[in-house]
Motif scaffolding. Structure first.
Motif, PDB file in Angstrom:
ATOM      1  N   THR A  90       0.834  -1.196   0.000  1.00 52.49           N
ATOM      2  CA  THR A  90       0.000   0.000   0.000  1.00 52.49           C
ATOM      3  C   THR A  90       0.870   1.247   0.000  1.00 52.49           C
ATOM      4  O   THR A  90       2.095   1.172   0.147  1.00 52.49           O
ATOM      5  N   THR A  91       0.209   2.390  -0.146  1.00 56.09           N
ATOM      6  CA  THR A  91       0.920   3.664  -0.108  1.00 56.09           C
ATOM      7  C   THR A  91       0.982   4.253   1.291  1.00 56.09           C
ATOM      8  O   THR A  91       1.543   5.333   1.475  1.00 56.09           O
ATOM      9  N   GLY A  92       0.410   3.558   2.281  1.00 55.50           N
ATOM     10  CA  GLY A  92       0.449   4.054   3.654  1.00 55.50           C
ATOM     11  C   GLY A  92      -0.774   3.632   4.429  1.00 55.50           C
ATOM     12  O   GLY A  92      -1.706   3.022   3.892  1.00 55.50           O
ATOM     13  N   GLY A  93      -0.788   3.958   5.720  1.00 50.82           N
ATOM     14  CA  GLY A  93      -1.905   3.607   6.578  1.00 50.82           C
ATOM     15  C   GLY A  93      -3.012   4.647   6.540  1.00 50.82           C
ATOM     16  O   GLY A  93      -3.030   5.540   5.691  1.00 50.82           O
ATOM     17  N   THR A  94      -3.934   4.533   7.491  1.00 52.84           N
ATOM     18  CA  THR A  94      -5.020   5.505   7.533  1.00 52.84           C
ATOM     19  C   THR A  94      -4.502   6.888   7.932  1.00 52.84           C
ATOM     20  O   THR A  94      -5.033   7.903   7.471  1.00 52.84           O
ATOM     21  N   GLU A  95      -3.499   6.947   8.797  1.00 52.63           N
ATOM     22  CA  GLU A  95      -2.912   8.229   9.173  1.00 52.63           C
ATOM     23  C   GLU A  95      -2.425   8.942   7.910  1.00 52.63           C
ATOM     24  O   GLU A  95      -1.614   8.410   7.155  1.00 52.63           O
ATOM     25  N   GLY A  96      -2.986  10.128   7.673  1.00 52.23           N
ATOM     26  CA  GLY A  96      -2.652  10.865   6.460  1.00 52.23           C
ATOM     27  C   GLY A  96      -3.697  10.752   5.370  1.00 52.23           C
ATOM     28  O   GLY A  96      -3.653  11.492   4.393  1.00 52.23           O
ATOM     29  N   SER A  97      -4.646   9.793   5.524  1.00 52.16           N
ATOM     30  CA  SER A  97      -5.734   9.684   4.556  1.00 52.16           C
ATOM     31  C   SER A  97      -6.979  10.352   5.122  1.00 52.16           C
ATOM     32  O   SER A  97      -7.043  10.702   6.305  1.00 52.16           O
ATOM     33  N   VAL A  98      -7.997  10.507   4.291  1.00 55.28           N
ATOM     34  CA  VAL A  98      -9.215  11.177   4.728  1.00 55.28           C
ATOM     35  C   VAL A  98      -9.906  10.384   5.841  1.00 55.28           C
ATOM     36  O   VAL A  98     -10.498  10.969   6.754  1.00 55.28           O
ATOM     37  N   VAL A  99      -9.829   9.054   5.813  1.00 54.50           N
ATOM     38  CA  VAL A  99     -10.330   8.251   6.928  1.00 54.50           C
ATOM     39  C   VAL A  99      -9.175   8.064   7.898  1.00 54.50           C
ATOM     40  O   VAL A  99      -8.298   7.225   7.683  1.00 54.50           O
ATOM     41  N   ASN A 100      -9.171   8.840   8.978  1.00 56.05           N
ATOM     42  CA  ASN A 100      -8.034   8.838   9.889  1.00 56.05           C
ATOM     43  C   ASN A 100      -7.971   7.573  10.741  1.00 56.05           C
ATOM     44  O   ASN A 100      -6.894   7.068  11.022  1.00 56.05           O
ATOM     45  N   HIS A 101      -9.125   7.072  11.175  1.00 59.47           N
ATOM     46  CA  HIS A 101      -9.129   5.855  11.990  1.00 59.47           C
ATOM     47  C   HIS A 101     -10.533   5.276  12.050  1.00 59.47           C
ATOM     48  O   HIS A 101     -11.509   5.930  11.666  1.00 59.47           O
ATOM     49  N   VAL A 102     -10.619   4.042  12.526  1.00 58.88           N
ATOM     50  CA  VAL A 102     -11.899   3.398  12.797  1.00 58.88           C
ATOM     51  C   VAL A 102     -11.948   3.062  14.280  1.00 58.88           C
ATOM     52  O   VAL A 102     -10.921   3.016  14.964  1.00 58.88           O
ATOM     53  N   ALA A 103     -13.163   2.821  14.787  1.00 60.49           N
ATOM     54  CA  ALA A 103     -13.329   2.597  16.223  1.00 60.49           C
ATOM     55  C   ALA A 103     -14.354   1.506  16.499  1.00 60.49           C
ATOM     56  O   ALA A 103     -15.324   1.348  15.756  1.00 60.49           O
ATOM     57  N   PHE A 104     -14.134   0.797  17.597  1.00 60.50           N
ATOM     58  CA  PHE A 104     -15.034  -0.247  18.077  1.00 60.50           C
ATOM     59  C   PHE A 104     -15.455   0.059  19.508  1.00 60.50           C
ATOM     60  O   PHE A 104     -14.729   0.722  20.251  1.00 60.50           O
ATOM     61  N   ARG A 105     -16.608  -0.454  19.890  1.00 60.81           N
ATOM     62  CA  ARG A 105     -17.060  -0.386  21.284  1.00 60.81           C
ATOM     63  C   ARG A 105     -16.837  -1.732  21.962  1.00 60.81           C
ATOM     64  O   ARG A 105     -17.003  -2.792  21.345  1.00 60.81           O
ATOM     65  N   THR A 228      -5.228  15.898   3.649  1.00 60.34           N
ATOM     66  CA  THR A 228      -5.259  14.437   3.613  1.00 60.34           C
ATOM     67  C   THR A 228      -5.312  13.939   2.168  1.00 60.34           C
ATOM     68  O   THR A 228      -5.614  14.685   1.246  1.00 60.34           O
ATOM     69  N   LEU A 229      -5.039  12.635   2.032  1.00 57.29           N
ATOM     70  CA  LEU A 229      -5.056  11.977   0.728  1.00 57.29           C
ATOM     71  C   LEU A 229      -6.251  11.039   0.629  1.00 57.29           C
ATOM     72  O   LEU A 229      -6.787  10.585   1.650  1.00 57.29           O
ATOM     73  N   PRO A 230      -6.684  10.677  -0.579  1.00 58.42           N
ATOM     74  CA  PRO A 230      -7.772   9.705  -0.734  1.00 58.42           C
ATOM     75  C   PRO A 230      -7.400   8.351  -0.134  1.00 58.42           C
ATOM     76  O   PRO A 230      -6.219   8.021   0.037  1.00 58.42           O
ATOM     77  N   THR A 231      -8.414   7.548   0.170  1.00 54.98           N
ATOM     78  CA  THR A 231      -8.165   6.239   0.773  1.00 54.98           C
ATOM     79  C   THR A 231      -7.678   5.202  -0.234  1.00 54.98           C
ATOM     80  O   THR A 231      -7.029   4.223   0.159  1.00 54.98           O
ATOM     81  N   LYS A 232      -7.997   5.378  -1.507  1.00 51.27           N
ATOM     82  CA  LYS A 232      -7.648   4.367  -2.514  1.00 51.27           C
ATOM     83  C   LYS A 232      -6.151   4.105  -2.510  1.00 51.27           C
ATOM     84  O   LYS A 232      -5.332   5.020  -2.640  1.00 51.27           O
ATOM     85  N   GLY A 233      -5.778   2.845  -2.346  1.00 50.25           N
ATOM     86  CA  GLY A 233      -4.375   2.473  -2.316  1.00 50.25           C
ATOM     87  C   GLY A 233      -3.762   2.479  -0.935  1.00 50.25           C
ATOM     88  O   GLY A 233      -2.635   2.019  -0.754  1.00 50.25           O
ATOM     89  N   ARG A 234      -4.500   2.981   0.078  1.00 48.35           N
ATOM     90  CA  ARG A 234      -3.992   2.953   1.450  1.00 48.35           C
ATOM     91  C   ARG A 234      -4.288   1.584   2.063  1.00 48.35           C
ATOM     92  O   ARG A 234      -4.943   0.731   1.467  1.00 48.35           O
ATOM     93  N   MET A 235      -3.802   1.388   3.293  1.00 46.98           N
ATOM     94  CA  MET A 235      -4.025   0.091   3.944  1.00 46.98           C
ATOM     95  C   MET A 235      -5.520  -0.175   4.116  1.00 46.98           C
ATOM     96  O   MET A 235      -6.003  -1.271   3.804  1.00 46.98           O
TER      97      MET A 235
END
Length: 293
Positions: A90-105, A228-235
């Motif tokens: 990939t070109t990188g993780g979520t950090e730096g992409s428009v989707v910064n992170h995901v979360a669970f409860r 930020t960058l688009p998510t396409k190609g990120r992790m």
């Protein structure tokens, strides 16, 4: 230290797999627009290590049938979401992409720690922590004690499904939100309205954040500290929504002006698919048929 952590992880997984069987998690029932959360699609270098990580969080492995198989693919099931792991660079993780992170409860961190993961607690937000995947993806965790889970619907109404955020979690783990980092506060408000219009979401606030709620996912929007960058190609390559009567749904949203990257088609696996990119760079796959796996 690494050997101790690995031993703890193995021991924790043994507790998960040999103890009493938890109820099978499922995707949420769709809203009036036919939409619910579907999947998170990751591309990772080490599928096996990531599979162990997601199982330590409480996910259940899916036996991938020939219908959904792909070389090296693993799928982990949680309440309200499927985590799809495919091998790849990939070109990188979520950090730096428009989707910064995901979360669970989760009700509490105890099972996560027993499985060998080490959550980093946030002192300024009680009940909120995060864990890092083997490839440095940050996954946010919210315990029942968290004070910034509350969802308030715009206009003072009380959507029955969105009210789940205002009650304690009663299952071991469930998907909660994706957090989009946008150019400014105006863009955050525009994104909230766009997701409400296109996917039939409920607009409101999650704590201080603009938010739109769709069954199984709360979409959070805020101004990011940097571009930020688009998510396409990120992790985390894309987010997936499961849609009832997907072909008809695509026709409806196309009439709204939504442009598809890939138009509706039904694959050999019997799953209907289409894809689009939101105005801020989030790749979204729409599926019909994943809920049954």
């Amino acid at each position: 230290m690494r050997r101790l952590a690995a031993a703890a992880l193995v021991a924790g997984l043994a507790c998960v797999t040999t103890g009493a069987q938890a109820p099978k998690p499922s995707l949420a029932s769709p809203n009036a627009a036919g939409v619910s959360m579907g999947h998170l699609h990751y591309r990772v270098r080490d599928v096996a290590a990531n599979r162990r990580f997601w199982m330590a969080l409480g996910g259940q492995p899916v036996t991938v049938s020939k219908r959904f198989a792909a070389p090296g693919r693993e799928i982990i099931r949680f309440q309200d979401v499927l985590v799809v792991l495919d091998p790849g660079e990939t070109t990188g993780g979520t950090e730096g992409s428009v989707v910064n992170h995901v979360a669970f409860r989760i009700p509490s961190l105890a099972p996560v720690e027993a499985a060998g993961l080490i959550p980093a607690r946030l002192a300024q937000f009680p009940g909120v922590s995060s864990v890092m995947s083997p490839e440095n993806e940050r996954i946010e965790l919210f315990e029942n004690t968290a004070t910034n889970l509350t969802f308030t619907q715009d206009g003072g109404a009380r959507d029955a499904v969105a009210q789940r955020h205002n009650r304690p979690l009663t299952v071991p783990i469930a998907f909660h939100h994706v957090h989009l980092y946008l150019p400014d506060a105006a863009a955050a408000g525009e994104a909230k309205a766009w997701y409400a219009k296109v996917f039939g979401g409920v607009p409101g606030k999650r704590a201080q954040y603009d938010a739109t709620d769709v069954p199984g996912i709360n979409l959070n929007f805020s101004a990011g500290p940097r571009p930020t960058l688009p998510t396409k190609g990120r992790m985390l390559d894309h987010v997936g929504f499961e849609v009832v009567r997907l072909r008809d749904f695509c026709r409806r949203v196309e009439a709204m002006g939504v442009v598809f990257d890939e138009h509706y088609a039904e694959g050999r696996d019997g799953v209907g698919r289409a894809s689009l990119t939101d105005p801020w760079g989030t790749s979204i796959e729409l599926t019909e048929g994943l809920s049954g796996i």
